[in-house]
Design a protein around this motif. Sequence first.
Motif, mmCIF file in Angstrom:
data_model
loop_
_atom_site.group_PDB
_atom_site.id
_atom_site.type_symbol
_atom_site.label_atom_id
_atom_site.label_comp_id
_atom_site.label_asym_id
_atom_site.label_seq_id
_atom_site.Cartn_x
_atom_site.Cartn_y
_atom_site.Cartn_z
ATOM 1 N N GLU A 1 -8.068 33.344 12.778
ATOM 2 C CA GLU A 1 -8.122 32.094 12.010
ATOM 3 C C GLU A 1 -6.824 31.829 11.242
ATOM 4 O OE1 GLU A 1 -11.607 32.079 9.552
ATOM 5 O OE2 GLU A 1 -12.985 32.124 11.252
ATOM 6 N N ASP A 2 -5.693 32.183 11.863
ATOM 7 C CA ASP A 2 -4.403 31.962 11.210
ATOM 8 C C ASP A 2 -3.368 31.554 12.261
ATOM 9 O OD1 ASP A 2 -2.177 31.891 9.604
ATOM 10 O OD2 ASP A 2 -2.614 33.778 8.572
ATOM 11 N N PRO A 3 -3.470 30.332 12.785
ATOM 12 C CA PRO A 3 -2.542 29.899 13.844
ATOM 13 C C PRO A 3 -1.095 29.830 13.390
ATOM 14 C CG PRO A 3 -3.900 28.062 13.061
ATOM 15 C CD PRO A 3 -4.476 29.314 12.465
ATOM 16 N N ARG A 4 -0.868 29.543 12.121
ATOM 17 C CA ARG A 4 0.516 29.445 11.644
ATOM 18 C C ARG A 4 1.205 30.806 11.707
ATOM 19 N NH1 ARG A 4 1.767 26.586 5.977
ATOM 20 N NH2 ARG A 4 1.001 24.841 7.236
ATOM 21 N N GLU A 5 0.529 31.839 11.216
ATOM 22 C CA GLU A 5 1.116 33.188 11.260
ATOM 23 C C GLU A 5 1.251 33.667 12.700
ATOM 24 O OE1 GLU A 5 2.425 36.721 8.978
ATOM 25 O OE2 GLU A 5 2.301 34.553 8.668
ATOM 26 N N THR A 6 0.283 33.316 13.534
ATOM 27 C CA THR A 6 0.345 33.687 14.942
ATOM 28 C C THR A 6 1.585 33.091 15.600
ATOM 29 O OG1 THR A 6 -2.067 33.848 15.128
ATOM 30 C CG2 THR A 6 -0.843 33.528 17.159
ATOM 31 N N ALA A 7 1.830 31.805 15.350
ATOM 32 C CA ALA A 7 2.994 31.147 15.944
ATOM 33 C C ALA A 7 4.299 31.739 15.428
ATOM 34 C CB ALA A 7 2.944 29.646 15.639
ATOM 35 N N GLU A 8 4.277 32.275 14.208
ATOM 36 C CA GLU A 8 5.479 32.876 13.636
ATOM 37 C C GLU A 8 5.812 34.207 14.298
ATOM 38 O OE1 GLU A 8 8.738 33.330 11.029
ATOM 39 O OE2 GLU A 8 7.494 31.587 11.470
ATOM 40 N N VAL A 9 4.802 34.964 14.691
ATOM 41 C CA VAL A 9 5.007 36.329 15.180
ATOM 42 C C VAL A 9 5.022 36.416 16.701
ATOM 43 C CG1 VAL A 9 3.991 38.649 15.224
ATOM 44 C CG2 VAL A 9 4.079 37.368 13.088
ATOM 45 N N LEU A 10 4.189 35.639 17.383
ATOM 46 C CA LEU A 10 4.137 35.668 18.841
ATOM 47 C C LEU A 10 5.032 34.579 19.420
ATOM 48 C CD1 LEU A 10 0.327 36.255 19.563
ATOM 49 C CD2 LEU A 10 2.192 37.907 19.685
ATOM 50 N N ARG A 11 6.011 34.974 20.223
ATOM 51 C CA ARG A 11 6.969 34.025 20.774
ATOM 52 C C ARG A 11 7.167 34.294 22.277
ATOM 53 N NH1 ARG A 11 10.497 32.110 16.688
ATOM 54 N NH2 ARG A 11 9.280 31.892 14.762
ATOM 55 N N ASP A 12 6.620 33.447 23.116
ATOM 56 C CA ASP A 12 6.847 33.525 24.558
ATOM 57 C C ASP A 12 6.552 34.912 25.120
ATOM 58 O OD1 ASP A 12 7.728 30.832 24.624
ATOM 59 O OD2 ASP A 12 9.740 31.446 24.007
ATOM 60 N N GLY A 13 5.444 35.480 24.705
ATOM 61 C CA GLY A 13 5.052 36.784 25.208
ATOM 62 C C GLY A 13 5.638 37.954 24.457
ATOM 63 N N TRP A 14 6.505 37.695 23.493
ATOM 64 C CA TRP A 14 7.118 38.750 22.682
ATOM 65 C C TRP A 14 6.469 38.792 21.301
ATOM 66 C CZ3 TRP A 14 11.148 42.019 24.177
ATOM 67 C CH2 TRP A 14 11.721 41.743 25.428
ATOM 68 N N VAL A 15 6.493 39.967 20.687
ATOM 69 C CA VAL A 15 6.000 40.162 19.322
ATOM 70 C C VAL A 15 7.191 40.435 18.412
ATOM 71 C CG1 VAL A 15 4.528 41.524 17.786
ATOM 72 C CG2 VAL A 15 3.847 41.162 20.178
ATOM 73 N N ARG A 16 7.336 39.612 17.403
ATOM 74 C CA ARG A 16 8.341 39.894 16.368
ATOM 75 C C ARG A 16 7.765 40.958 15.435
ATOM 76 N NH1 ARG A 16 10.015 34.828 13.088
ATOM 77 N NH2 ARG A 16 11.311 36.472 12.156
ATOM 78 N N THR A 17 8.385 42.108 15.385
ATOM 79 C CA THR A 17 7.860 43.166 14.509
ATOM 80 C C THR A 17 8.182 42.899 13.046
ATOM 81 O OG1 THR A 17 9.850 44.549 14.577
ATOM 82 C CG2 THR A 17 8.213 44.851 16.350
ATOM 83 N N ARG A 18 9.202 42.084 12.803
ATOM 84 C CA ARG A 18 9.719 41.817 11.452
ATOM 85 C C ARG A 18 10.251 43.091 10.804
ATOM 86 N NH1 ARG A 18 5.373 37.202 9.518
ATOM 87 N NH2 ARG A 18 3.846 38.713 10.234
ATOM 88 N N ASP A 19 10.615 44.051 11.658
ATOM 89 C CA ASP A 19 11.335 45.246 11.225
ATOM 90 C C ASP A 19 12.779 45.139 11.690
ATOM 91 O OD1 ASP A 19 9.260 46.643 9.948
ATOM 92 O OD2 ASP A 19 8.510 47.389 11.861
ATOM 93 N N LEU A 20 13.674 45.688 10.891
ATOM 94 C CA LEU A 20 15.089 45.689 11.226
ATOM 95 C C LEU A 20 15.467 47.029 11.847
ATOM 96 C CD1 LEU A 20 16.469 44.105 7.936
ATOM 97 C CD2 LEU A 20 16.229 42.970 10.152
ATOM 98 N N GLY A 21 16.311 46.984 12.867
ATOM 99 C CA GLY A 21 16.735 48.233 13.485
ATOM 100 C C GLY A 21 17.823 47.995 14.509
ATOM 101 N N ARG A 22 18.226 49.101 15.144
ATOM 102 C CA ARG A 22 19.234 49.017 16.202
ATOM 103 C C ARG A 22 18.903 50.036 17.284
ATOM 104 N NH1 ARG A 22 21.591 52.365 12.348
ATOM 105 N NH2 ARG A 22 22.734 54.175 13.175
ATOM 106 N N LEU A 23 19.253 49.716 18.502
ATOM 107 C CA LEU A 23 19.054 50.607 19.645
ATOM 108 C C LEU A 23 20.397 51.179 20.063
ATOM 109 C CD1 LEU A 23 16.618 48.367 21.710
ATOM 110 C CD2 LEU A 23 16.042 50.628 20.784
ATOM 111 N N ASP A 24 20.436 52.498 20.331
ATOM 112 C CA ASP A 24 21.685 53.067 20.814
ATOM 113 C C ASP A 24 21.719 53.023 22.340
ATOM 114 O OD1 ASP A 24 20.269 55.251 21.850
ATOM 115 O OD2 ASP A 24 20.829 56.618 20.229
ATOM 116 N N ALA A 25 22.783 53.541 22.915
ATOM 117 C CA ALA A 25 22.981 53.447 24.356
ATOM 118 C C ALA A 25 21.930 54.215 25.140
ATOM 119 C CB ALA A 25 24.384 53.957 24.711
ATOM 120 N N ARG A 26 21.285 55.200 24.513
ATOM 121 C CA ARG A 26 20.250 55.982 25.202
ATOM 122 C C ARG A 26 18.856 55.406 24.973
ATOM 123 N NH1 ARG A 26 20.960 62.000 23.275
ATOM 124 N NH2 ARG A 26 21.316 60.938 21.281
ATOM 125 N N GLY A 27 18.756 54.342 24.176
ATOM 126 C CA GLY A 27 17.470 53.702 23.941
ATOM 127 C C GLY A 27 16.745 54.190 22.713
#
Length: 485
Positions: free
Chosen positions: A348-374
């Motif tokens: 029952e929260d379409p606004r929050e859903t639209a904010e987090v779910l984008r074209d099949g992806w989930v925004r975790t709203r966490d910050l990070g970085r991936l190195d060359a090994r994953g």
Amino acid sequence: MPAFEHGGRAVTRGQVLTLIAGFVRGLRGAGLSAGSRVALDTGVTPEAFAVRVAAHVVGCQVVALRPGLTPEHLRDILARDVDAVVTDDAASRPELVAQAGDVPLLDTGGASWPPAPVTPGPADLTARGDRDGIGVIHLTSGSTGRPKGTMVTYGALSEDWALQPARWTDRTRRLAARYARFLLFGTLSSAVMFEHVCLSLLGGGTAVIPDQPLRFPEVFADHRVTACMTTVPRLYAILDAVRERAVDTSSLRALVVAGSPLAPHRLTEAAELLGPVVHHAYGQTETGMLTVLEPEELAADPGLADSVGRPLDTVEMTVRDADGRDLPTGRTGEVWVRLADAFSGYWEDPRETAEVLRDGWVRTRDLGRLDARGYLRLSGRTRDIVIVNAVIHYAGPIERVLASHPDVDQAYVVGVPDDRTGEAIHAFVVPQPGTAPDPDALRELVARELGEACVPARVAGLTEVPVAPSGKPDKAALRALVMGR
């Protein structure tokens, strides 16, 4: 090997199936069918596990009521077209009875429900859920208002990384092999706990439910526990105990630590004190487990102590900038994930859903970085910020710099209202045993590493970090300390 050990009894897999069949007939006899919404208010017992599985067999929408809901939150949830409430002890839950009102209440501890155990037949154990229908709704804490519910479809449940042994990857099989005696405690309403107890059971293991109150870390030896999920604050308490006295942890094969940031030096210390058993994991209620750092990886490369490991083979992960564009390897941005078993939206929260779910992806709203090994290295929450003079400062980097000081064991940063700057940065540190960190030295360290604008207005010492019901450090309580509440 039994499925459960609880209260001095061993419950076989056959007995669990009999329980499930009885609950299936009981739910159907109460008029429930595929699509019915059922709220579960149950403890940690084999029966509680069985009634949840039975609700899924029937095809119900399961609302997993978590412990500690306020009367207001409970009233709000039960008013959302709930068809029935299942509890295991109505007599001890007067607030539940009061808030349920006209909603039918099914008491597993009652004399008349469910019906007597029956020999399971095909109709009792054939799942009726609609693949596109909602299978479970997990509730958040509600610390910012109305509890959010993360909705997971039956199709997503069928794709869950832990629930399909035929699809297990090598990493999943290695973890399941360590789960021969999995410590089950706390609540079955937790998405993470339910996922991991199923991993143990499907791998042929036993879920061990100890008597309350639990004594960590003695519970490991008392019940010959091989695997346990734990939060960071509990891990710290375990390490303190192991340093202070002789404690037998030799039965452990997997201690999976997740839920909040774990300082690299504490992960290294945990590996030294407990041996090659500590798994550092990262995930969310919306997605389940996303990454894991196995102990063998840390042993081979101690430099991975600041990472949460590599994504599971079922997880696609990328790091993006504020405009949603992919960033190169090594650059910090928001972590986005795509996986078949992710949630489908907020209840029952379409606004929050639209904010987090984008074209099949989930925004975790966490910050990070991936190195060359994953390998993923997290650096904070996009919303864990302090805005000073209209400039955004992320708490994570400041916490990591403070925790890097040799006299600091843990560090936490919060923002509090300030008449001059809008908000001010306040830091709390837990000292290393036998030390007394100098606040001025810590401020100088932050200034040197991050710049003067990131320097905390105040650095205060703590002997113990308040913990929220979720098991995570309670920043709301820390903020209240500053504000004198």
